[in-house]
Design an enzyme around this catalytic site. Structure first.
Site, mmCIF file in Angstrom:
data_model
loop_
_atom_site.group_PDB
_atom_site.id
_atom_site.type_symbol
_atom_site.label_atom_id
_atom_site.label_comp_id
_atom_site.label_asym_id
_atom_site.label_seq_id
_atom_site.Cartn_x
_atom_site.Cartn_y
_atom_site.Cartn_z
ATOM 1 N N THR A 48 0.869 -1.176 0.000
ATOM 2 C CA THR A 48 0.000 0.000 0.000
ATOM 3 C C THR A 48 0.895 1.212 0.000
ATOM 4 O OG1 THR A 48 -1.864 -1.025 1.123
ATOM 5 C CG2 THR A 48 -1.570 1.275 1.578
ATOM 6 N N ARG A 106 -13.408 -7.856 -2.347
ATOM 7 C CA ARG A 106 -12.832 -7.670 -1.003
ATOM 8 C C ARG A 106 -12.358 -6.221 -0.832
ATOM 9 N NH1 ARG A 106 -7.624 -5.859 1.003
ATOM 10 N NH2 ARG A 106 -7.277 -6.812 3.021
ATOM 11 N N VAL A 107 -12.702 -5.641 0.289
ATOM 12 C CA VAL A 107 -12.246 -4.295 0.619
ATOM 13 C C VAL A 107 -11.478 -4.369 1.928
ATOM 14 C CG1 VAL A 107 -12.962 -1.954 1.236
ATOM 15 C CG2 VAL A 107 -14.171 -3.195 -0.583
ATOM 16 N N GLY A 108 -10.302 -3.763 1.956
ATOM 17 C CA GLY A 108 -9.478 -3.789 3.164
ATOM 18 C C GLY A 108 -9.667 -2.536 4.004
#
Ligand code: ASP
Length: 292
Positions: free
Chosen positions: A157, A185-187
């Site tokens: 990131t 998917r979301v982090g």
């Protein structure tokens, strides 16, 4: 409050750095960003502009797992998450699970500035962003980095926190997420309080295994340890990493600045690509020896 001429910028290119891997180009790019965006802050530029610009350069570089450097999910698509938070107003903007956006951090800023919402996701977000004239990549296959089976990368990131000469703080985070994540998917990166936070006293950007940063409300936890327990910035970050993240089995790190221009960077597990500049400190980058 800090003195008017003070400023600080801390940036990261992701936690999870592995021993033996060559990160020369990634660290060199961080150094360039610190020099150029640090110069803008010294000249009176805003913290919000600084974090957006710094993150956009990292997204464009393809050297980190964000923007152009993102790897596809398990369905073969790159899905991007990003956020920006303005500490002076506590306004936030974010996008999640969006495809083919050239600079996700610009998309997040557009949500902040042009809507009453905080987070837009998926196809609806893409339609809104196209209407708002945000740049998209027509041939995303050619633009985004192709994943290799032996890539060895688990996640990555980019992020930035800044404190400007007016005393305002801001934070931004952008990611391609976890390697081979499920579609949709979301982090933590686009979630205020998890992967990003900024208010009048602190700005935080996180990187690491996002599920753990969501489960610990990471960025807000660091802020709360400072605000309600009265811990110093470094102590608040260290306490979060050792007492909250690590016991759950999470790995990763964070960068932060407070209203007194103190800076902090630390991580658990493998190293973190990061760097900082202040009105007192020369541009400095590192991989292993965080906790400035
Ligand atoms: N936190 C990001 C995510 O889980 C990945 C990272 O920071 O490396 O999506």
């Amino acid at each position: 409050m800090s003195k008017p001429e003070t400023f600080a910028l801390v940036i990261h290119g992701g936690a999870g750095a592995r021993p033996g891997r060559d990160y020369t180009a990634a660290l060199k790019k961080l150094h360039e960003i610190l020099e150029s965006i640090g110069g803008e802050l010294a000249g009176g530029g805003s913290a919000l502009d600084a974090v957006v610009r710094a993150v956009a350069i990292m997204e464009d570089s393809a050297l980190y797992t964000a923007g152009r450097g993102s790897a596809p999910n398990s369905d073969g698509f790159v899905e991007l998450d990003a956020s920006v938070m303005d500490g002076s107003t506590q306004n936030a903007g974010a996008i999640a699970a969006v495809r083919a956006v050239k600079n996700p951090v610009h998309a997040a800023r557009t949500v902040l500035e042009k809507t009453d919402h905080v987070l837009l996701a998926g196809r609806g977000a893409e339609s809104f962003l196209r209407e708002a004239n945000i740049a998209f990549i027509d041939d995303s296959d050619a633009y985004f980095r192709q994943a290799e089976p032996d890539d060895g990368r688990v996640h990555g990131t980019v992020g930035a926190v800044a404190h400007d000469t007016r005393g305002d703080l801001a934070a931004a985070t952008s990611t391609g997420g976890i390697f081979r994540k499920l579609a949709g998917r979301v982090g933590d990166s686009p979630i205020p309080g998890a992967g990003v936070w900024a208010d009048k006293n602190i700005a935080v950007s996180c990187t690491g295994h996002g599920e753990y940063f969501l489960r610990t409300a990471a960025a807000r936890s660091i802020a709360a340890l400072k605000q309600y327990k009265g811990l110093s910035l470094k102590h608040a970050m260290d306490t979060f990493l050792t007492a909250q993240l690590k016991p759950l089995g999470g790995d990763g790190g964070a960068i932060a600045i407070d209203e007194h221009n103190n800076i902090a960077a630390n991580f658990t597990g493998f190293g973190m690509k990061y760097g900082y500049i202040t009105d007192q400190l020369q541009p400095t980058t590192d991989l292993q020896n965080a906790y400035v």
